[in-house]
Design an enzyme around this catalytic site. Structure first.
Site: not given
Ligand code: FA5
Length: 337
Positions: A303, A178, A218, A261, A159, A204
């Protein structure tokens, strides 16, 4: 009544009738010209008065002559003003032509991004998710650190970040790359059970092409509770895809890596015979849960982060994501709802 008295009263009468007749005319057409000929023309009513002037005594002519001239000047000036007024403004006060077609009033539409964000949020809303919004300016801590992305972690390279000069108490600020920082902010302020979606803009520092913008949206999703499992992640996202793309929509989950995650996946939908990725997702990493003060042995969660413009591109056969930002009405007006 003498001849002179009679001509004076004729002047007054003519003045009243002429002005009242003129006042009734509201369009710059033949009627106006007829009025001019009738009162001011060579054989008009004012000329007739002039002819009578010749028949009265000389002393009286000095009284009557200027009156006729004044009337002539007044009628000429009022006529010109009246005509200009009609031409200048279409203000036909007291006059309304019912047979004229109505004016076309143009009305705006919702932007296609707004429409798809609403549609996606509604799909999650029907599954019990609430909708929250976050800040576009974030701190390094929420955008990276609390998401298990330390400063030397290679994932930060994914990113390219727009850093801001503003810094308070040593904290670095940036335009969020994000919507995931909202995961930590929500968990810090709420206790489970949590079911929330967060739409918003991200930035970004990257070159644009047909599928990448440097400013895009998003929709973050977060569910945290006791015993949340991977099958609930799959079931929820599958249901969303069916609500957005139709009840026979096929989806595919594949392993992917996001530091916040574990396990991580991306989800693709089968569209025009091809698998197209629309989101990243996974089970909230135990380090993220403990970072906000939760006990990972007590609660678990999933998520996800969806790109709504990409979803809209598939649904509406939009070839280039840059269309969303160029403000071309030929594009925008196709999305009426
Ligand atoms: C992320 O940004 C993760 N935060 C998503 C996530 C959330 C993963 C929660 C796990 C758990 P990624 O960089 O792949 O992941 O972006 C997610 C989606 O945003 C992409 O699938 C795409 O739809 C959209 N997206 C990403 N970059 C752009 C871009 N430059 N222009 C338009 N859409 C983009």
């Amino acid at each position: 009544m003498t001849n002179t008295e009679s001509i004076l009263s004729e002047i007054d009468e003519l003045k009243q009738i002429a002005l009242s007749d003129l006042d009734k005319l509201h369009a710059d057409d033949d009627q106006l010209e007829n009025w001019r000929i009738s009162y001011l023309g060579r054989n008009g009513k004012l000329s007739s008065l002039m002819k009578i002037l010749a028949t009265i005594p000389n002393d009286d002519k000095r009284l009557v002559g200027p009156k006729i001239n004044d009337l002539k000047d007044q009628l000429n000036k009022t006529f010109v003003d009246h005509k200009n007024n009609i031409n200048k403004i279409e203000d036909k006060s007291g006059y309304f032509d019912n047979s004229l077609p109505g004016l076309n009033l143009s009305s705006g539409n919702y932007h296609p991004t707004t429409l798809i964000i609403r549609e996606i949020c509604q799909a999650f809303g029907s599954m019990g998710f609430e909708i929250l919004e976050g800040k576009e300016i974030e701190t390094e801590k929420y955008n990276f650190d609390l998401l298990n992305i330390p400063s030397d972690h290679p994932a930060r390279d994914q990113w390219d970040t727009i850093w801001l000069n503003a810094s308070t108490e040593g904290e670095k600020h940036l335009l969020r790359t994000h919507t995931s920082p909202m995961q930590a902010r929500i968990m810090e302020n709420k206790n489970p059970p949590i079911r929330v979606v967060v739409p918003g803009k991200c930035y970004r520092y990257e070159a644009t092409d047909a599928t990448h913008e440097w400013e895009f949206h998003q929709i973050e999703g977060l569910a945290v509770d006791k015993d949340i499992s991977f099958s609930e992640l799959k079931g929820t996202l599958f249901e969303m895809a069916r609500k957005i793309f139709g009840s026979d929509q096929k989806v595919r989950f594949r392993c992917d890596f996001f530091p916040f995650v574990e396990p991580g996946v991306d989800m693709s939908i089968l569209w025009d015979g091809k698998w197209i990725e629309i989101l990243g997702a996974g089970m909230v990493h135990p380090k993220v849960l403990s970072g906000v003060g939760y006990d990972p042995s007590e609660v678990s969660g999933f998520a996800f982060g969806i790109g709504p413009e990409r979803v809209s591109m598939l649904k509406n056969k939009i070839k280039d994501i840059r269309n969303f930002h160029i403000n071309d009405l030929r594009f925008l007006s196709q999305f009426v709802r």
